[in-house]
Design a protein around this motif. Structure first.
Motif, PDB file in Angstrom:
ATOM      1  N   ARG A  92      33.864  61.687 -40.678  1.00 30.35           N
ATOM      2  CA  ARG A  92      34.267  61.216 -39.354  1.00 30.35           C
ATOM      3  C   ARG A  92      35.781  61.016 -39.431  1.00 30.35           C
ATOM      4  NH1 ARG A  92      31.190  56.509 -38.737  1.00 30.35           N
ATOM      5  NH2 ARG A  92      29.624  57.789 -37.770  1.00 30.35           N
ATOM      6  N   ILE A  93      36.500  61.535 -38.428  1.00 28.83           N
ATOM      7  CA  ILE A  93      37.959  61.390 -38.378  1.00 28.83           C
ATOM      8  C   ILE A  93      38.329  60.751 -37.046  1.00 28.83           C
ATOM      9  CG2 ILE A  93      40.196  62.566 -38.446  1.00 28.83           C
ATOM     10  CD1 ILE A  93      38.740  64.920 -39.841  1.00 28.83           C
ATOM     11  N   ARG A  94      39.103  59.689 -37.106  1.00 29.20           N
ATOM     12  CA  ARG A  94      39.626  59.055 -35.889  1.00 29.20           C
ATOM     13  C   ARG A  94      41.017  59.625 -35.650  1.00 29.20           C
ATOM     14  NH1 ARG A  94      35.724  55.932 -34.454  1.00 29.20           N
ATOM     15  NH2 ARG A  94      34.537  54.739 -35.950  1.00 29.20           N
ATOM     16  N   ALA A  95      41.219  60.216 -34.478  1.00 29.77           N
ATOM     17  CA  ALA A  95      42.456  60.952 -34.202  1.00 29.77           C
ATOM     18  C   ALA A  95      43.006  60.647 -32.817  1.00 29.77           C
ATOM     19  CB  ALA A  95      42.190  62.457 -34.313  1.00 29.77           C
ATOM     20  N   VAL A  96      44.269  60.957 -32.646  1.00 36.71           N
ATOM     21  CA  VAL A  96      44.927  60.958 -31.342  1.00 36.71           C
ATOM     22  C   VAL A  96      45.609  62.315 -31.214  1.00 36.71           C
ATOM     23  CG1 VAL A  96      46.764  59.978 -29.913  1.00 36.71           C
ATOM     24  CG2 VAL A  96      45.300  58.464 -31.276  1.00 36.71           C
ATOM     25  N   ASP A  97      45.318  63.025 -30.148  1.00 37.58           N
ATOM     26  CA  ASP A  97      45.981  64.297 -29.870  1.00 37.58           C
ATOM     27  C   ASP A  97      46.911  64.127 -28.689  1.00 37.58           C
ATOM     28  OD1 ASP A  97      44.496  65.505 -31.850  1.00 37.58           O
ATOM     29  OD2 ASP A  97      43.552  66.993 -30.522  1.00 37.58           O
ATOM     30  N   THR A  98      48.081  64.755 -28.792  1.00 40.62           N
ATOM     31  CA  THR A  98      48.973  64.868 -27.650  1.00 40.62           C
ATOM     32  C   THR A  98      49.079  66.349 -27.314  1.00 40.62           C
ATOM     33  OG1 THR A  98      50.980  65.013 -29.001  1.00 40.62           O
ATOM     34  CG2 THR A  98      50.291  62.806 -28.273  1.00 40.62           C
ATOM     35  N   ALA A 112      48.112  66.672 -33.504  1.00 35.52           N
ATOM     36  CA  ALA A 112      47.001  65.792 -33.858  1.00 35.52           C
ATOM     37  C   ALA A 112      47.504  64.747 -34.844  1.00 35.52           C
ATOM     38  CB  ALA A 112      45.872  66.600 -34.480  1.00 35.52           C
ATOM     39  N   PHE A 113      47.312  63.498 -34.496  1.00 33.20           N
ATOM     40  CA  PHE A 113      47.736  62.388 -35.345  1.00 33.20           C
ATOM     41  C   PHE A 113      46.516  61.779 -36.024  1.00 33.20           C
ATOM     42  CE2 PHE A 113      51.024  63.003 -32.270  1.00 33.20           C
ATOM     43  CZ  PHE A 113      52.192  62.779 -32.972  1.00 33.20           C
ATOM     44  N   TRP A 114      46.427  61.991 -37.331  1.00 39.39           N
ATOM     45  CA  TRP A 114      45.427  61.356 -38.182  1.00 39.39           C
ATOM     46  C   TRP A 114      45.874  61.584 -39.618  1.00 39.39           C
ATOM     47  CZ3 TRP A 114      42.700  64.533 -41.578  1.00 39.39           C
ATOM     48  CH2 TRP A 114      42.659  65.895 -41.275  1.00 39.39           C
ATOM     49  N   GLY A 115      45.458  60.688 -40.463  1.00 39.36           N
ATOM     50  CA  GLY A 115      45.830  60.767 -41.872  1.00 39.36           C
ATOM     51  C   GLY A 115      44.672  60.379 -42.753  1.00 39.36           C
ATOM     52  N   PRO A 116      44.898  60.322 -44.064  1.00 42.70           N
ATOM     53  CA  PRO A 116      43.825  60.032 -45.009  1.00 42.70           C
ATOM     54  C   PRO A 116      43.070  58.737 -44.697  1.00 42.70           C
ATOM     55  CG  PRO A 116      45.789  60.743 -46.179  1.00 42.70           C
ATOM     56  CD  PRO A 116      46.171  60.593 -44.740  1.00 42.70           C
ATOM     57  N   GLU A 117      43.751  57.734 -44.204  1.00 39.06           N
ATOM     58  CA  GLU A 117      43.091  56.455 -43.917  1.00 39.06           C
ATOM     59  C   GLU A 117      42.230  56.495 -42.658  1.00 39.06           C
ATOM     60  OE1 GLU A 117      46.071  53.391 -43.997  1.00 39.06           O
ATOM     61  OE2 GLU A 117      46.588  53.808 -46.069  1.00 39.06           O
ATOM     62  N   ASP A 118      42.327  57.595 -41.909  1.00 38.93           N
ATOM     63  CA  ASP A 118      41.544  57.742 -40.682  1.00 38.93           C
ATOM     64  C   ASP A 118      40.263  58.544 -40.903  1.00 38.93           C
ATOM     65  OD1 ASP A 118      43.551  56.424 -39.066  1.00 38.93           O
ATOM     66  OD2 ASP A 118      44.771  58.218 -39.393  1.00 38.93           O
ATOM     67  N   ILE A 119      39.984  58.876 -42.149  1.00 38.53           N
ATOM     68  CA  ILE A 119      38.804  59.674 -42.485  1.00 38.53           C
ATOM     69  C   ILE A 119      37.761  58.773 -43.154  1.00 38.53           C
ATOM     70  CG2 ILE A 119      37.906  61.605 -43.837  1.00 38.53           C
ATOM     71  CD1 ILE A 119      40.781  62.760 -43.799  1.00 38.53           C
ATOM     72  N   GLU A 120      36.530  58.872 -42.673  1.00 42.16           N
ATOM     73  CA  GLU A 120      35.390  58.181 -43.303  1.00 42.16           C
ATOM     74  C   GLU A 120      34.445  59.248 -43.811  1.00 42.16           C
ATOM     75  OE1 GLU A 120      33.500  55.584 -40.484  1.00 42.16           O
ATOM     76  OE2 GLU A 120      35.443  54.953 -39.669  1.00 42.16           O
ATOM     77  N   MET A 121      34.016  59.097 -45.039  1.00 42.41           N
ATOM     78  CA  MET A 121      33.096  60.096 -45.629  1.00 42.41           C
ATOM     79  C   MET A 121      31.665  59.592 -45.500  1.00 42.41           C
ATOM     80  SD  MET A 121      35.235  62.350 -46.370  1.00 42.41           S
ATOM     81  CE  MET A 121      34.871  63.573 -47.582  1.00 42.41           C
TER      82      MET A 121
END
Length: 121
Positions: A92-98, A112-121
């Motif tokens: 699961r990735i929490r992201a913000v797209d512009t 797309a704004f997301w990084g390693p801390e925005d990923i849940e395995m």
């Protein structure tokens, strides 16, 4: 300049394209010379043909997007949305797209704004 209503509708079509697993519909939202940076900091993807390939791989993964808040417009030609990408059984990735739009209402740049801390395995 595209209206807020148009930009929000395009971004909803982006969400809907993932729901339908329709890479061609996703690519059609972009101008021929569009650029994607997903996530920001990765190499850019240039042109609709490369974008179509990018989305073909994304929908093949089974990824689905769910909005976390209403899509936001602007006083200019850009809009943003916060959402969660769900790849079944994987992550699961929490992201913000512009997205930036041209006069014809097509996306010319998506970030797309997301990084390693925005990923849940």
């Amino acid at each position: 300049m595209p209206t807020q209503e148009h930009m929000k509708a395009v971004m909803q079509s982006y969400i809907d394209g993932f729901a339908a697993g329709d890479a061609a519909a996703l690519a059609a939202l972009f101008a021929e010379d569009a650029v994607i940076e997903d996530p920001v900091g990765n190499p850019e993807i240039h042109g609709r043909e490369a974008i179509a390939e990018f989305y073909a791989n994304a929908v093949a993964s089974g990824a689905k997007l769910t909005l976390d808040a209403p899509i936001r417009g602007s006083h200019g030609s850009k809009a943003a949305m916060a959402f969660t990408v769900e790849v079944p059984g994987l992550m699961r990735i929490r992201a913000v797209d512009t997205m930036a739009f041209n006069e014809e209402g097509l996306v010319v740049r998506m970030e797309a704004f997301w990084g390693p801390e925005d990923i849940e395995m």
